[in-house]
Design an enzyme around this catalytic site. Structure first.
Site, PDB file in Angstrom:
ATOM      1  N   GLY A  71      22.683 -43.001  -8.036  1.00 15.01           N
ATOM      2  CA  GLY A  71      23.211 -41.651  -8.221  1.00 15.01           C
ATOM      3  C   GLY A  71      22.956 -41.137  -9.632  1.00 15.01           C
ATOM      4  O   GLY A  71      22.643 -39.960  -9.836  1.00 15.01           O
ATOM      5  N   THR A  72      23.082 -42.013 -10.613  1.00 17.49           N
ATOM      6  CA  THR A  72      22.896 -41.593 -12.002  1.00 17.49           C
ATOM      7  C   THR A  72      21.474 -41.075 -12.224  1.00 17.49           C
ATOM      8  O   THR A  72      21.274 -40.001 -12.807  1.00 17.49           O
ATOM      9  CB  THR A  72      23.185 -42.785 -12.950  1.00 17.49           C
ATOM     10  OG1 THR A  72      24.541 -43.192 -12.742  1.00 17.49           O
ATOM     11  CG2 THR A  72      22.985 -42.403 -14.401  1.00 17.49           C
ATOM     12  N   ASN A 151      35.082 -37.743  -7.705  1.00 10.38           N
ATOM     13  CA  ASN A 151      35.295 -39.187  -7.544  1.00 10.38           C
ATOM     14  C   ASN A 151      36.719 -39.614  -7.831  1.00 10.38           C
ATOM     15  O   ASN A 151      37.189 -40.604  -7.292  1.00 10.38           O
ATOM     16  CB  ASN A 151      34.322 -39.978  -8.419  1.00 10.38           C
ATOM     17  CG  ASN A 151      34.139 -39.386  -9.796  1.00 10.38           C
ATOM     18  OD1 ASN A 151      33.837 -38.202  -9.939  1.00 10.38           O
ATOM     19  ND2 ASN A 151      34.330 -40.192 -10.814  1.00 10.38           N
ATOM     20  N   SER A 199      24.074 -41.984  -3.453  1.00 10.54           N
ATOM     21  CA  SER A 199      23.984 -43.349  -3.959  1.00 10.54           C
ATOM     22  C   SER A 199      24.319 -44.315  -2.822  1.00 10.54           C
ATOM     23  O   SER A 199      25.329 -44.130  -2.131  1.00 10.54           O
ATOM     24  CB  SER A 199      24.985 -43.512  -5.103  1.00 10.54           C
ATOM     25  OG  SER A 199      25.016 -44.853  -5.516  1.00 10.54           O
ATOM     26  N   ALA A 200      23.500 -45.357  -2.658  1.00 11.92           N
ATOM     27  CA  ALA A 200      23.691 -46.260  -1.514  1.00 11.92           C
ATOM     28  C   ALA A 200      24.991 -47.058  -1.602  1.00 11.92           C
ATOM     29  O   ALA A 200      25.657 -47.295  -0.592  1.00 11.92           O
ATOM     30  CB  ALA A 200      22.509 -47.226  -1.419  1.00 11.92           C
ATOM     31  N   HIS A 201      25.381 -47.468  -2.833  1.00  9.27           N
ATOM     32  CA  HIS A 201      26.507 -48.412  -2.901  1.00  9.27           C
ATOM     33  C   HIS A 201      27.862 -47.767  -2.644  1.00  9.27           C
ATOM     34  O   HIS A 201      28.871 -48.463  -2.569  1.00  9.27           O
ATOM     35  CB  HIS A 201      26.494 -49.200  -4.222  1.00  9.27           C
ATOM     36  CG  HIS A 201      26.951 -48.465  -5.437  1.00  9.27           C
ATOM     37  ND1 HIS A 201      28.226 -48.601  -5.933  1.00  9.27           N
ATOM     38  CD2 HIS A 201      26.316 -47.618  -6.264  1.00  9.27           C
ATOM     39  CE1 HIS A 201      28.332 -47.856  -7.049  1.00  9.27           C
ATOM     40  NE2 HIS A 201      27.189 -47.261  -7.256  1.00  9.27           N
ATOM     41  N   CYS A 325      33.296 -46.174 -14.090  1.00 11.89           N
ATOM     42  CA  CYS A 325      32.339 -46.168 -15.192  1.00 11.89           C
ATOM     43  C   CYS A 325      33.035 -45.923 -16.525  1.00 11.89           C
ATOM     44  O   CYS A 325      32.501 -46.265 -17.557  1.00 11.89           O
ATOM     45  CB  CYS A 325      31.285 -45.084 -14.974  1.00 11.89           C
ATOM     46  SG  CYS A 325      30.876 -44.864 -13.258  1.00 11.89           S
TER      47      CYS A 325
HETATM   48  N1  PLP Z   1      28.194 -39.346  -9.205  1.00 11.74           N
HETATM   49  C1  PLP Z   1      29.421 -39.634  -8.768  1.00 11.74           C
HETATM   50  C2  PLP Z   1      30.319 -38.528  -8.289  1.00 11.74           C
HETATM   51  C3  PLP Z   1      29.874 -40.960  -8.755  1.00 11.74           C
HETATM   52  O1  PLP Z   1      31.102 -41.249  -8.317  1.00 11.74           O
HETATM   53  C4  PLP Z   1      28.998 -41.978  -9.225  1.00 11.74           C
HETATM   54  C5  PLP Z   1      29.454 -43.390  -9.294  1.00 11.74           C
HETATM   55  O2  PLP Z   1      30.579 -43.679  -9.648  1.00 11.74           O
HETATM   56  C6  PLP Z   1      27.718 -41.609  -9.663  1.00 11.74           C
HETATM   57  C7  PLP Z   1      27.350 -40.287  -9.638  1.00 11.74           C
HETATM   58  C8  PLP Z   1      26.739 -42.629 -10.170  1.00 11.74           C
HETATM   59  O3  PLP Z   1      26.093 -43.289  -9.119  1.00 11.74           O
HETATM   60  P1  PLP Z   1      25.405 -44.731  -9.368  1.00 11.74           P
HETATM   61  O4  PLP Z   1      26.520 -45.706  -9.547  1.00 11.74           O
HETATM   62  O5  PLP Z   1      24.600 -44.979  -8.118  1.00 11.74           O
HETATM   63  O6  PLP Z   1      24.524 -44.589 -10.558  1.00 11.74           O
END
Ligand code: PLP
Length: 393
Positions: A71-72, A151, A199-201, A325
């Protein structure tokens, strides 16, 4: 001791079906999807099947799906990609105050490079008002980026309405749908978005793999330069097993989200009701109606979030104080302060995020142990008074 995992917004376990789909690509099907021999072509077939599974989840064309490392990267690629492709001399982005750090910190990095950014506020319920977005647009606006579901609170933003506004003005619109995937319907045409991150996870797939949906013909500058992978949009040898896992997870999400959503929302509502009945000086953060079915964010005044997480962990219960995070940081959550919570109340808040494996027995257990844990921590707080409460800011 019973183990209860209520932190599915941080990450989800790998679904057994996903592991089964991935296993051959971690073992005998090890090929490089760019190789022209049959070993490579079998890997390519796995990647392309995943592309059609993800396209089906999103109502998109297969060519519009680009695999990323998560996702990042998808958020960085969307934002930097659109800004980098724009030839305007002055560039402006509209986003919100409650975005994930993958979006906020990318915008901040671009500010340091001369791009201007407006962070629109949210209501006390944690929802963006489309009128605020309309007012924030300037003749220099090159991108609007707003998350679909938050989130920390689970609150759902009026994406279709804001995307329509962006389209009227021909401004590309990106949404981070990392937290809505598998929880809400996600049709890119119904939402009207040009770019969407997954994001897959977060959907019972593996970590380190994600997707950026890019509407056909949208100009986007790549983040990386290298080989001609992903139609020149994302260089780097494909993470074949991860991508295959993401495809399987997307298919499961599409098949199950509706029935699962109802079951999980009923458990979440019960958890919330019983905790708020049993624990005084506690309440809900964010809008009750407009949120994903699996998330609740509650405050327990005079009980610090971090010690609460640790004390609950000792009882076998995994919850979170906010974005995984940012845990470890002492600052109160930017999302909770953006909805107007006093820093002390923001620090006394916990996020519970349920998932596929959550049972009624899990909820019973949390309702049994949490009131005592809160009471114990409150007794240790010099500020605690049974009649007082922490006011909003
Ligand atoms: N965007 C949102 C809203 C998220 O909750 C997260 C992960 O916590 C991310 C982006 C980041 O995704 P990834 O962990 O796959 O980098």
């Amino acid at each position: 001791m019973r183990r209860v995992y209520l932190d599915h917004n941080a990450t989800t376990p790998l679904a057994p079906e996903v592991l089964r789909a991935m296993t051959p690509y971690l073992t005998e099907e090890f090929g490089n999807a760019s190789s022209i021999h049959s070993v490579g072509q079998r890997a390519r077939a796995g990647v392309e099947q995943a592309r059609s599974q993800v396209a089906a989840l999103l109502g998109a064309r297969e060519k519009e799906i680009v695999f990323t490392s998560g996702g990042t990267e998808a958020d960085n690629m969307a934002i930097r990609g659109v800004v980098g492709a724009s030839e305007r001399a002055r560039k402006h982005i509209v986003t919100s105050a409650i975005e994930h750090h993958a979006v906020l910190n990318t915008c901040q990095a671009l500010e340091a490079e001369g791009v201007s950014v407006t962070y629109v506020p949210v209501s006390s319920g944690g929802v963006v008002d489309p009128e605020d977005v309309r007012r924030a647009i300037t003749p220099d606006t090159v991108l609007i980026t707003l998350m679909h579901a938050n989130n920390e609170l689970g609150t759902v933003q009026p994406i279709a309405e804001i995307a329509a506004l962006a389209r009227e003005r021909k401004i590309p619109f990106h949404t981070d749908a990392v937290q809505s995937a598998g929880k809400l319907p996600l049709d890119v045409k119904e939402l009207g978005v040009d770019l969407l991150s997954l994001s897959a996870h977060k959907i019972y797939g593996p970590k380190g793999v994600g997707v950026l949906y890019i509407r056909r013909n949208l100009p986007l500058k790549p983040l990386f330069f290298g080989g001609h992978h992903e139609r020149d949009r994302r260089a780097g040898t494909e993470n074949v097993a991860g991508i295959v896992g993401l495809g399987a997870a997307a298919e499961l999400a599409a098949a199950h989200f509706e029935a699962e959503g109802k079951r999980i929302a009923a458990l979440r509502d019960e958890l919330e009701r019983r905790l708020l009945e049993r624990v005084p000086q506690a309440g809900l953060n964010g809008d009750r109606a407009r949120r994903t079915p699996n998330t609740t964010n509650l405050y327990f005044d005079f009980a610090e979030g971090e010690p609460l997480v640790i004390a609950l962990d000792l009882k076998g219960v995994a919850v979170s104080t906010g974005a995984a995070c940012s845990s470890g940081a002492v600052e109160p959550s930017h999302v909770l302060t953006a909805i107007g919570l006093a820093p002390e109340r923001a620090r006394a808040s916990l996020r519970f995020s349920l998932g596929r494996s959550t049972t009624r027995e899990d909820i019973d257990y949390v309702c049994e142990v949490l009131p005592g844990v809160v009471e114990h921590l409150r007794e240790l707080s010099p500020l605690y008074s049974k009649t007082g409460s922490i006011a909003a800011r």
